[in-house]
Design a protein around this motif. Structure first.
Motif, short mmCIF file in Angstrom:
data_model
loop_
_atom_site.label_atom_id
_atom_site.label_comp_id
_atom_site.label_asym_id
_atom_site.label_seq_id
_atom_site.Cartn_x
_atom_site.Cartn_y
_atom_site.Cartn_z
N GLY A 1 41.06 0.68 -0.17
CA GLY A 1 40.01 1.41 -1.60
C GLY A 1 39.23 0.70 -2.06
O GLY A 1 39.45 1.42 -3.48
N GLY A 2 38.35 -0.16 -1.63
CA GLY A 2 37.36 -1.11 -2.15
C GLY A 2 36.29 -0.10 -2.61
O GLY A 2 36.25 1.29 -1.90
N SER A 3 34.52 -0.63 -2.32
CA SER A 3 33.84 0.04 -2.45
C SER A 3 33.60 0.30 -0.84
O SER A 3 32.90 -1.14 -0.33
N TYR A 4 33.30 1.34 -0.13
CA TYR A 4 33.03 1.37 1.26
C TYR A 4 31.44 -0.09 1.31
O TYR A 4 30.79 -0.43 2.29
N LEU A 5 30.98 0.13 0.33
CA LEU A 5 29.18 0.09 0.39
C LEU A 5 29.57 -2.33 0.54
O LEU A 5 28.47 -2.39 0.90
N ALA A 6 30.21 -2.90 0.10
CA ALA A 6 30.85 -3.79 -0.21
C ALA A 6 31.16 -3.91 1.92
O ALA A 6 30.95 -5.48 1.96
N ALA A 7 31.87 -2.88 2.06
CA ALA A 7 32.63 -3.41 3.08
C ALA A 7 31.08 -3.60 4.40
O ALA A 7 31.10 -4.37 5.57
N PHE A 8 29.69 -1.95 3.82
CA PHE A 8 29.45 -2.52 5.13
C PHE A 8 28.69 -3.32 5.03
O PHE A 8 27.61 -3.63 6.28
N LEU A 9 27.97 -3.77 3.46
CA LEU A 9 27.01 -4.72 3.73
C LEU A 9 27.62 -6.41 4.56
O LEU A 9 27.24 -6.86 5.19
N ALA A 10 29.20 -6.38 4.10
CA ALA A 10 29.64 -7.51 5.23
C ALA A 10 29.86 -7.09 6.57
O ALA A 10 29.29 -7.96 7.21
N ALA A 11 30.20 -5.96 7.04
CA ALA A 11 29.93 -5.79 8.25
C ALA A 11 29.04 -5.63 8.98
O ALA A 11 27.68 -6.18 10.51
N GLY A 12 27.72 -5.51 8.01
CA GLY A 12 26.01 -6.00 8.28
C GLY A 12 25.96 -7.14 9.04
O GLY A 12 24.74 -7.23 9.06
N LEU A 13 26.62 -7.84 9.01
CA LEU A 13 26.00 -9.17 9.45
C LEU A 13 25.52 -9.41 10.45
O LEU A 13 24.83 -10.36 11.08
N ILE A 14 26.47 -8.37 11.36
CA ILE A 14 25.97 -7.99 12.64
C ILE A 14 24.89 -7.66 13.21
O ILE A 14 24.16 -7.82 14.44
N GLY A 15 24.12 -6.87 12.45
CA GLY A 15 22.89 -6.38 12.55
C GLY A 15 22.23 -7.93 12.14
O GLY A 15 21.08 -8.24 12.16
N ILE A 16 22.20 -8.91 10.64
CA ILE A 16 21.48 -9.94 9.92
C ILE A 16 21.72 -10.37 11.76
O ILE A 16 20.40 -11.21 11.34
N PHE A 17 22.93 -11.08 11.70
CA PHE A 17 22.41 -12.37 13.21
C PHE A 17 21.51 -11.37 14.36
O PHE A 17 21.65 -12.33 15.84
#
Length: 498
Positions: free
Chosen positions: A212-228
């Protein structure tokens, strides 16, 4: 961008290094493919994806896979900047000697400090992460004690192989690369053939992960898999004095690491995503380990053990590459008399062709970090939280130094240059790196105590603060007479002469 062909002329390498003020003791036994393999096994798509897949899928759903593409492009910009620098300064130790030439000894010392701490902690995190896999392979009960013992065994193996010298390291890197890439292709291919439960359309469906929140925020948090995932290419430059034709070959190996490593990571991630039967169970936390479930279903118990063996080779290869990078960095420091105990740490074994005492440090410090986890359940998490942030900080300190030098007149003069694209690529690499760092330190657990919510940021502040304090108190740069900050001076002088 332009690349000037150069063959593996060892005498030419020695002359270039002598012009930079060094006489190397290393043996140039590492081929282009071995150098690339070192970077690939450090990046290790299997280690990165298997470690963070469950968390990223739970936080962002299947679209989290797109972060691998976005981060890969961002890190390619950084690799291009590094390629220009290492081509002109192919000196062992990577970020420390690069920062020294681009800016000066103080900036170089702090850059190397941040990066060295990050490398040593990352070694600990990799072997600790391998512990449960090794315990499972040996049919041991997975516990804190068995994980620690298995992690220490991994450190011993990595150290023994690294003490074998450049040829042994190169062979191990090639074996690790071959095993990991074949494992990724076979496992990923079989999952796509036999365990595919979804079409490609799920890659655009969050399955309610944003709650129910912003998907951008969820994507940025999940995007740590790419950053790592996307670091390791810099390790190609850490062993610059062990590669013939380093000025030309290392920039190429760095780019190959991004291309091949990124493609393998994305392929493995895609296969796993499409093989997960129930995204809702992962997102809700009901299925906390989708990777093990998928592998066991697809390969059975014995097949899963074979996959575990491949995964362990990947973990060991990753630890090997990290340890080699850390030892060369500390040796480069000590050779310039920038560390306490430099007289010992700068010693070189001509028999083995390696700096044995910095390798010993690169074994003992991670071992201590692993042992600390025995006394505090969260200690390893708190220490490791800095690892990736530290590596990104070290990267961006070099990128910033390169941009500063470029604006003050530096014009890269190695075999590999970006030409007129140098400045825009440098700026874009810095902007990307800052954005990635902000994403890493962003607080995402408001219900937790403030010190846990800001854990990554606090760890970065502590390490940077400790480095600055040591820099002020010890003033290690006073003992060094090695050339520093000459990138701008040489470029300015060359233009004046012209």
């Amino acid at each position: 961008m332009a690349t000037t062909p150069a063959g593996p002329d060892v005498s030419s390498d020695a002359q270039q290094l002598a012009a930079l003020g060094y006489t190397s003791e290393f043996r140039r036994d590492m081929s282009l493919w071995a150098n690339f393999s070192l970077g690939f096994t450090y990046l290790s798509p299997v280690v990165g994806i298997y470690t963070l897949f469950a968390v990223s899928l739970a936080v962002g759903g299947p679209p989290m896979i797109w972060s691998l593409i976005l981060v890969g492009l961002g890190q390619l910009l950084v690799a291009l900047v590094f390629g220009e620098v290492v081509s002109q300064y192919p000196i062992a130790g990577g970020v420390y000697p690069w920062a020294r030439r681009l800016w000066g000894p103080k900036w170089a010392w702090l850059t190397g400090w941040v990066y060295a701490i990050a490398l040593l902690v990352t070694i600990a995190s990799v072997v600790y992460g391998a512990g449960p896999y090794l315990a499972s392979l040996l049919d041991l009960t997975v516990s804190t004690n068995t994980t620690i013992i298995c992690a220490l065994v991994m450190i011993l193996l990595a150290t023994a192989i690294n003490l074998g010298g450049t040829k042994v390291l190169a062979a191990a890197a090639l074996i690790g690369f071959t095993t990991e890439i074949l494992g990724a292709l076979v496992v990923g291919g079989w999952l796509l053939i036999s365990e595919r439960h979804h079409g490609l359309g799920v890659l655009f469906d969050s399955f309610g992960a944003e709650a129910g929140g912003s998907y951008l925020a969820a994507f940025l948090a999940a995007g740590l898999i790419g950053i790592f995932q996307y670091y390791g290419f810099e390790a190609c430059g850490d062993v610059a004095e062990e590669v013939p034709g380093a000025s030309t070959r290392i920039p190429k190996a760095m780019r190959m690491t991004i291309y091949v490593g990124g493609a393998a990571a994305t392929f493995v991630c895609l296969a796993l995503v499409l093989a997960v039967p129930d995204f809702g169970a992962v997102i809700s936390g009901e299925n906390a380990d989708p990777v093990s479930g998928v592998l066991t279903t697809a390969f059975g118990d014995w097949g899963a053990k074979v996959v575990l063996a491949v995964v362990l080779v990947s973990f060991l290869s990753c630890a090997l590459s990290l340890q080699a990078a850390a030892s060369r960095l500390m040796y480069s420091y000590a050779r310039d008399r920038m560390l306490p105990g430099s007289g010992v740490l700068a010693r070189f074994s001509r028999t083995r062709g390696v700096p044995p005492y910095t390798l010993l440090v690169a074994a003992l410090v991670p071992a201590v970090v692993v042992l600390v986890s025995r006394f505090s359940e969260n200690a390893i998490t708190k220490i490791v939280s800095f690892a990736v942030l530290g590596i990104y900080l070290g990267f961006q300190m070099v990128v910033l130094a390169a941009l500063r030098a470029r604006l003050k007149g530096w014009r890269p003069s190695g075999s590999f240059t970006l030409g007129r694209w140098g400045l825009p690529v440098n700026v874009a690499a810095l902007l990307y790196g800052v954005a990635a760092i902000v994403n890493m330190v962003w607080p995402r657990t408001p219900d937790a105590p403030w010190y846990d919510d800001y854990l990554v940021l606090l760890s970065g502040v502590v390490v940077l603060g400790a480095g600055l304090l040591l820099l002020v108190l010890l003033r290690p740069y006073r003992h060094s007479t090695a050339t520093a900050g000459d990138a701008v001076a040489n470029s300015t002088t060359a233009r004046e002469d012209a």
